[in-house]
Design an enzyme around this catalytic site. Sequence first.
Site: not given
Length: 294
Positions: A207, A231, A281
Amino acid sequence: MNSALKELLDLLDLEQIELDIFRGRSPEERIQRVFGGQVAAQALVAAGRTVPGDRMVHSLHAYFIRPGDPAVPIIYNVDRVRDGRSFTTRRITAIQHGKAIFSMSASFHIHEEGVSHQAAVMPAVPEPETLPTFQQRMLTALGDEPALREWLSRPRPVDSRYVNALPWEAYRDPSLISPENHVWFRYDADLPDDPLLHIVLAAYASDFTLVDTVLLAHGMAWGASNVTGASLDHAMWFHRPFRADEWLLYAQESPWSGNARGLARGQMFTASGQLAVSVVQECMIRVSDGVTKS
């Protein structure tokens, strides 16, 4: 093992407070919200604690629902959705202040033999040892300011070596704008052999740079472009065993952005070129003046 990595491993050692209920905490940092990779990693640890040891996670699908509050613990509730002969499914909900901040579905699979191929080819990039550290790149990009030097002097759990430009570098030099972002990373210590730990640490690191990949495609940078981001959802597939204490190339790209959202895809390759992990993502990207730089 430096202090930052020791603290991360401690954060991943969740406290079990009831059957299928676990409690995690955040680092003692003055930040506005919990790092998404931390929540995903802790949720995966919670799920793994409820699964037989002969099954390893092969995929996860997660949604970031609300910002996490670093000042209070996070409660992880694990729902045992299914225990089949070959596959096990878990649903994990992270809760703070009585509300869900994150949800994940994770699937575990026993080892089975089957057909095998790899069409993905690892990009040709410099060896990680030939590249400067993240701290060195940031000092060069932003200047040797006292506050920056203090922040960069802190130990980091992950050693990251950027092949492409940092978002700050592309912000200052538009010729460096690119929809691709390749980063070598590893945890610089000899870690235990537990395969789930290495997967969890890859989830944590996954991430860090995906939203940056969307910013890099537009020459935007945090704190310099009136841009805010977060995110939204995160999916990972784990293809083969790997070690997070050995170099992994995180080859990322942003194929699309629009409507205040951006998509990023990533592939983690071992140093020998084997595809170990695939990542996708979607993130939120907002520019305060309403004009998106491209």
